[in-house]
Design an enzyme around this catalytic site. Structure first.
Site, PDB file in Angstrom:
ATOM      1  N   HIS A  60     -41.012-124.398 -58.282  1.00  0.00           N
ATOM      2  CA  HIS A  60     -40.718-125.481 -57.316  1.00  0.00           C
ATOM      3  C   HIS A  60     -41.565-125.214 -56.068  1.00  0.00           C
ATOM      4  O   HIS A  60     -42.788-125.097 -56.170  1.00  0.00           O
ATOM      5  CB  HIS A  60     -39.202-125.471 -57.076  1.00  0.00           C
ATOM      6  CG  HIS A  60     -38.634-126.628 -56.323  1.00  0.00           C
ATOM      7  ND1 HIS A  60     -39.342-127.749 -55.987  1.00  0.00           N
ATOM      8  CD2 HIS A  60     -37.367-126.839 -55.830  1.00  0.00           C
ATOM      9  CE1 HIS A  60     -38.549-128.591 -55.323  1.00  0.00           C
ATOM     10  NE2 HIS A  60     -37.346-128.058 -55.217  1.00  0.00           N
ATOM     11  N   HIS A  83     -45.945-131.810 -63.614  1.00  0.00           N
ATOM     12  CA  HIS A  83     -44.793-132.330 -62.884  1.00  0.00           C
ATOM     13  C   HIS A  83     -43.808-132.940 -63.863  1.00  0.00           C
ATOM     14  O   HIS A  83     -44.220-133.545 -64.854  1.00  0.00           O
ATOM     15  CB  HIS A  83     -45.228-133.394 -61.858  1.00  0.00           C
ATOM     16  CG  HIS A  83     -44.214-133.597 -60.787  1.00  0.00           C
ATOM     17  ND1 HIS A  83     -43.125-134.424 -60.960  1.00  0.00           N
ATOM     18  CD2 HIS A  83     -44.098-133.053 -59.557  1.00  0.00           C
ATOM     19  CE1 HIS A  83     -42.390-134.382 -59.861  1.00  0.00           C
ATOM     20  NE2 HIS A  83     -42.950-133.554 -58.987  1.00  0.00           N
ATOM     21  N   ASP A  97     -48.260-129.224 -54.559  1.00  0.00           N
ATOM     22  CA  ASP A  97     -48.478-127.853 -54.113  1.00  0.00           C
ATOM     23  C   ASP A  97     -49.928-127.388 -54.253  1.00  0.00           C
ATOM     24  O   ASP A  97     -50.327-126.423 -53.605  1.00  0.00           O
ATOM     25  CB  ASP A  97     -47.560-126.902 -54.894  1.00  0.00           C
ATOM     26  CG  ASP A  97     -46.100-127.112 -54.520  1.00  0.00           C
ATOM     27  OD1 ASP A  97     -45.819-127.162 -53.311  1.00  0.00           O
ATOM     28  OD2 ASP A  97     -45.267-127.245 -55.420  1.00  0.00           O
TER      29      ASP A  97
HETATM   30  N1  CMC Z   1     -50.261-125.218 -66.623  1.00  0.00           N
HETATM   31  C1  CMC Z   1     -50.426-125.210 -67.962  1.00  0.00           C
HETATM   32  N2  CMC Z   1     -49.592-125.849 -68.808  1.00  0.00           N
HETATM   33  C2  CMC Z   1     -48.580-126.531 -68.260  1.00  0.00           C
HETATM   34  C3  CMC Z   1     -48.374-126.590 -66.886  1.00  0.00           C
HETATM   35  C4  CMC Z   1     -49.262-125.896 -66.059  1.00  0.00           C
HETATM   36  N3  CMC Z   1     -49.111-125.893 -64.744  1.00  0.00           N
HETATM   37  N4  CMC Z   1     -47.278-127.340 -66.635  1.00  0.00           N
HETATM   38  C5  CMC Z   1     -46.811-127.722 -67.814  1.00  0.00           C
HETATM   39  N5  CMC Z   1     -47.581-127.242 -68.801  1.00  0.00           N
HETATM   40  C6  CMC Z   1     -47.377-127.416 -70.249  1.00  0.00           C
HETATM   41  C7  CMC Z   1     -46.277-126.467 -70.702  1.00  0.00           C
HETATM   42  O1  CMC Z   1     -46.785-125.213 -71.093  1.00  0.00           O
HETATM   43  C8  CMC Z   1     -45.669-127.238 -71.852  1.00  0.00           C
HETATM   44  O2  CMC Z   1     -46.514-127.074 -72.972  1.00  0.00           O
HETATM   45  P1  CMC Z   1     -45.911-127.004 -74.472  1.00  0.00           P
HETATM   46  O3  CMC Z   1     -45.293-128.344 -74.698  1.00  0.00           O
HETATM   47  O4  CMC Z   1     -47.098-126.727 -75.311  1.00  0.00           O
HETATM   48  O5  CMC Z   1     -44.895-125.902 -74.469  1.00  0.00           O
HETATM   49  C9  CMC Z   1     -45.765-128.687 -71.386  1.00  0.00           C
HETATM   50  O6  CMC Z   1     -46.849-128.735 -70.476  1.00  0.00           O
HETATM   51  C10 CMC Z   1     -44.499-129.179 -70.694  1.00  0.00           C
HETATM   52  O7  CMC Z   1     -44.201-128.263 -69.636  1.00  0.00           O
HETATM   53  P2  CMC Z   1     -42.745-127.929 -69.111  1.00  0.00           P
HETATM   54  O8  CMC Z   1     -42.774-126.653 -68.364  1.00  0.00           O
HETATM   55  O9  CMC Z   1     -41.771-128.045 -70.251  1.00  0.00           O
HETATM   56  O10 CMC Z   1     -42.524-129.171 -68.149  1.00  0.00           O
HETATM   57  P3  CMC Z   1     -41.335-129.333 -67.121  1.00  0.00           P
HETATM   58  O11 CMC Z   1     -41.240-130.772 -66.841  1.00  0.00           O
HETATM   59  O12 CMC Z   1     -40.128-128.622 -67.609  1.00  0.00           O
HETATM   60  O13 CMC Z   1     -41.829-128.509 -65.834  1.00  0.00           O
HETATM   61  C11 CMC Z   1     -43.119-127.960 -63.940  1.00  0.00           C
HETATM   62  C12 CMC Z   1     -42.496-129.085 -64.766  1.00  0.00           C
HETATM   63  C13 CMC Z   1     -43.611-128.519 -62.634  1.00  0.00           C
HETATM   64  C14 CMC Z   1     -42.049-126.888 -63.645  1.00  0.00           C
HETATM   65  C15 CMC Z   1     -44.289-127.348 -64.735  1.00  0.00           C
HETATM   66  O14 CMC Z   1     -45.314-128.304 -64.891  1.00  0.00           O
HETATM   67  C16 CMC Z   1     -44.825-126.088 -64.098  1.00  0.00           C
HETATM   68  O15 CMC Z   1     -44.269-125.003 -64.331  1.00  0.00           O
HETATM   69  N6  CMC Z   1     -45.919-126.178 -63.259  1.00  0.00           N
HETATM   70  C17 CMC Z   1     -46.442-125.042 -62.557  1.00  0.00           C
HETATM   71  C18 CMC Z   1     -45.577-124.732 -61.332  1.00  0.00           C
HETATM   72  C19 CMC Z   1     -45.756-125.765 -60.245  1.00  0.00           C
HETATM   73  O16 CMC Z   1     -46.864-126.128 -59.875  1.00  0.00           O
HETATM   74  N7  CMC Z   1     -44.620-126.223 -59.673  1.00  0.00           N
HETATM   75  C20 CMC Z   1     -44.598-127.218 -58.599  1.00  0.00           C
HETATM   76  C21 CMC Z   1     -43.954-128.476 -59.067  1.00  0.00           C
HETATM   77  S1  CMC Z   1     -44.263-129.933 -58.100  1.00  0.00           S
HETATM   78  C22 CMC Z   1     -43.640-129.735 -56.518  1.00  0.00           C
HETATM   79  C23 CMC Z   1     -42.400-128.962 -56.382  1.00  0.00           C
HETATM   80  O17 CMC Z   1     -41.395-129.245 -57.006  1.00  0.00           O
HETATM   81  O18 CMC Z   1     -42.413-128.036 -55.577  1.00  0.00           O
END
Ligand code: CMC
Length: 384
Positions: free
Chosen positions: A227, A266, A320
């Site tokens: 987050h 996201h 971010d």
């Molecule tokens: N880099 C590489 N792969 C990714 C990323 C990433 N940053 N984000 C998602 N994926 C892939 C993930 O590995 C998964 O792949 P698979 O289906 O093969 O297992 C797929 O995309 C779905 O990801 P998820 O983690 O299940 O998606 P989610 O909706 O549960 O999580 C998220 C959303 C923002 C937590 C995630 O994209 C993430 O961890 N991003 C990196 C951390 C980040 O930048 N967070 C800030 C979020 S936005 C502002 C805020 O809230 O502060």
């Protein structure tokens, strides 16, 4: 006798498909990349409004007249002085503490010196929201002064929240351009639907706990790298990469190992996050103005590789990613990036809490039990 429904739907992991509350503050269309505050596009507010004006908009669901804005700004500035014992609280915090951990403790402590902390009337919650909003920048900046063994600086009531924060942090009068840049960052981060920290805040307030507890809960939730902590993680990644020509192998290696790239992806946006679009241009300009072109060039190179490799899966830069370069160019230390996010988002948390209380029902979801049933009880002496 009325039938009581005990029917539970399937598990919605991560609550992706659950609508848990109603709000009139921010509208997000993740497929089209739209973010509006009370119907007004984020880009217009970032360009033309001040943070204080946007907070008024979110809490009152209308833009203020200049008289209304003046009196709202005055209310915030008048509330910005810390209760005197808080200066000692700050001094007690170990200087090695992470600023987000310190902020969590400091906001929690604020409640101990607010006579109204347990008053749950609408008026009191509004006043407490103003106090928390006005005091968080004072706490963040002065914790930073404490850890650097510098004298405390009190808020300047002639300056905007952003300007006063810069003055407390640096000890210098803020330049107009720096205050405006920080103010724009505050506008861009102030609210975003039912993100994890806002949800945490309304879970807490839904028990009829209190505003300070809700904001403290939210700070603890924002801190995580999935987050708000992602902005710090982005900056650490840029430092680890070091040079533009190292970007390709670093990112490819991470993707091969199925590791996440911070600042991308996201839950709601499957196209570019509109805040990231705004921050991209903003950080490019700031980086050029402040000699941080290398940081921007590395970010740009990461973005290009990510677009090629995972863009078609809806993984794009989020708020971010470019805020890391922006904050760095503004001279902020890395571990103050997430506190900056918190300083802005306080208004969103408080706004959602006030909305929740206007039509409250305790947040109490269910979990699907996956353990055994009718298991035998084994006396302790027979357990192997
Ligand atoms: N880099 C590489 N792969 C990714 C990323 C990433 N940053 N984000 C998602 N994926 C892939 C993930 O590995 C998964 O792949 P698979 O289906 O093969 O297992 C797929 O995309 C779905 O990801 P998820 O983690 O299940 O998606 P989610 O909706 O549960 O999580 C998220 C959303 C923002 C937590 C995630 O994209 C993430 O961890 N991003 C990196 C951390 C980040 O930048 N967070 C800030 C979020 S936005 C502002 C805020 O809230 O502060």
């Amino acid at each position: 006798m009325t039938a009581v429904s005990t029917k539970v739907q399937g598990v919605d992991k991560g609550l992706e498909h659950t609508i848990a509350s109603e709000s009139e503050m921010s509208f997000i269309d993740g497929a089209k990349g739209i973010l509006e505050y009370v119907g007004i596009p984020i880009g217009d507010l970032a360009q033309y409004s001040s943070y204080e004006e946007v907070v008024y908009l979110l809490w009152n669901k209308k833009l203020p007249t200049s008289t209304e804005l003046d009196s709202f700004v005055k209310e915030i500035r008048d509330a910005s002085e810390l209760p005197e014992p808080m200066w000692d609280v700050i001094k007690q915090i170990p200087i090695e503490a992470a600023p987000m951990a310190a902020l969590r403790t400091m906001v929690s402590s604020l409640s101990l010196y607010d006579e109204e902390s347990e008053d749950d009337s609408v008026e009191s919650n509004h006043r407490k929201s103003i106090r928390i909003l006005a005091r968080v920048p004072v706490l963040i900046a002065n914790f930073d002064r404490h850890r650097k063994h510098r004298e405390f600086i009190r808020p300047d009531k002639h300056l905007s929240m952003a300007g006063s924060f810069i003055k407390m942090l640096t000890g210098k009068e803020p330049t107009e351009s720096m205050a405006k840049a920080l103010d724009t960052c505050l506008v861009l981060h102030v609210d975003h639907g039912l993100n994890a920290s806002t949800f945490a805040a309304i879970v807490t307030i839904s028990t009829l706990s209190d505003m300070y507890s809700a904001v403290t809960t939210a700070i603890g939730t924002l801190k995580g790298p999935l987050h708000g902590g992602a902005n710090e993680a982005v900056m650490r990644m840029l430092q680890e990469i070091g040079e533009v020509d190292q970007v390709q192998s670093f990112i490819e290696g991470k993707l091969e190992r199925k590791e996440k790239i911070m600042g991308f992806g996201h839950r709601v946006y499957k196209v570019w996050d509109p805040r990231a679009i705004y921050l991209r241009g903003f950080s490019e300009q700031l980086a050029a103005d402040t000699g941080n072109q290398k940081l921007f060039a590395m970010s740009d190179a990461i973005e290009k590789i990510m677009e090629q490799r995972v863009g078609d899966r809806g993984i794009h830069p989020n708020v971010d990613f470019y805020s890391a370069t922006t904050y760095r160019s503004l001279g902020l230390e890395i571990d103050l990036f997430t506190p900056m996010f918190a300083m802005s988002r306080v208004a969103g948390w408080a706004g959602h809490c006030m909305e929740q209380l206007s039509d409250n029902r305790i947040m109490r979801p269910r979990c699907a039990y996956t353990g055994p049933h009718e298991a035998p009880y084994t006396p302790i002496e027979n357990r192997g």
